[in-house]
Design a protein around this motif. Sequence first.
Motif, short mmCIF file in Angstrom:
data_model
loop_
_atom_site.label_atom_id
_atom_site.label_comp_id
_atom_site.label_asym_id
_atom_site.label_seq_id
_atom_site.Cartn_x
_atom_site.Cartn_y
_atom_site.Cartn_z
N LYS A 1 40.61 47.04 41.90
CA LYS A 1 40.75 46.12 40.05
C LYS A 1 40.87 44.77 40.40
O LYS A 1 40.55 44.06 39.70
N VAL A 2 41.66 43.81 40.54
CA VAL A 2 41.97 42.42 40.47
C VAL A 2 41.36 41.78 40.78
O VAL A 2 40.26 41.18 40.71
N PHE A 3 40.48 42.78 42.40
CA PHE A 3 38.81 41.73 42.59
C PHE A 3 37.82 41.96 41.30
O PHE A 3 36.66 41.34 41.26
N HIS B 1 35.26 41.10 52.87
CA HIS B 1 34.24 40.78 51.90
C HIS B 1 33.83 39.78 52.27
O HIS B 1 33.82 38.91 52.86
N PHE B 2 31.85 40.49 52.06
CA PHE B 2 31.07 39.19 52.68
C PHE B 2 30.28 38.84 51.69
O PHE B 2 29.90 39.81 51.11
N SER B 3 29.84 37.24 51.11
CA SER B 3 29.15 37.33 50.70
C SER B 3 28.79 35.74 50.07
O SER B 3 29.09 35.09 51.41
N ARG C 1 45.55 36.16 45.21
CA ARG C 1 45.16 36.94 46.10
C ARG C 1 46.96 37.78 46.17
O ARG C 1 46.74 39.03 46.54
N LYS C 2 48.07 36.89 45.50
CA LYS C 2 49.54 37.74 45.79
C LYS C 2 49.40 38.47 44.64
O LYS C 2 49.76 39.54 45.51
N GLU C 3 48.50 38.07 43.70
CA GLU C 3 48.91 40.30 42.91
C GLU C 3 48.37 41.10 43.08
O GLU C 3 48.51 42.30 43.39
#
Length: 93
Positions: free
Chosen positions: A18-20, A49-51, A72-74
Motif C-alpha cells: 500500500k505504501v509502495f 524491488h528491481f527498477s 520506508r519506516k512507515e
Amino acid sequence: MQHVLIIHEVEDYQIWKKVFDRATDIRKKAGEISYQVLKYENEPNKIVHFSVWTSITDAKAFFESPELVKIRKEAGVKAPEFIYLEELESGVL
C-alpha cells in the motif's frame, strides 16, 4: 540503462505494498522508469524491488532522501540493501 536492485524484509507485505503504491508519483518524478516486485520463494516478506532509472545519481538521491527514509519506516522495511547497476547487455531468447 541504469538499474537498482533492492532486497529487503518487510514486516507485512500488504502494508508495504500500500505504501509502495502510494509513492508511485514521487518515484516517477524522481526518475524511476519501470519496476518489478519479486519475493523469495519461501519467504513472503522478503521482497526484491528491481527498477530502471534515468540515472544512478537520480536513484541514489531518491533512495537516500529523508523523505524516503520516513516512507520506508512507515512501510515496515527492515535493513534494505541497495545495489546500483549499469546494464552492459540485454537480450531476448
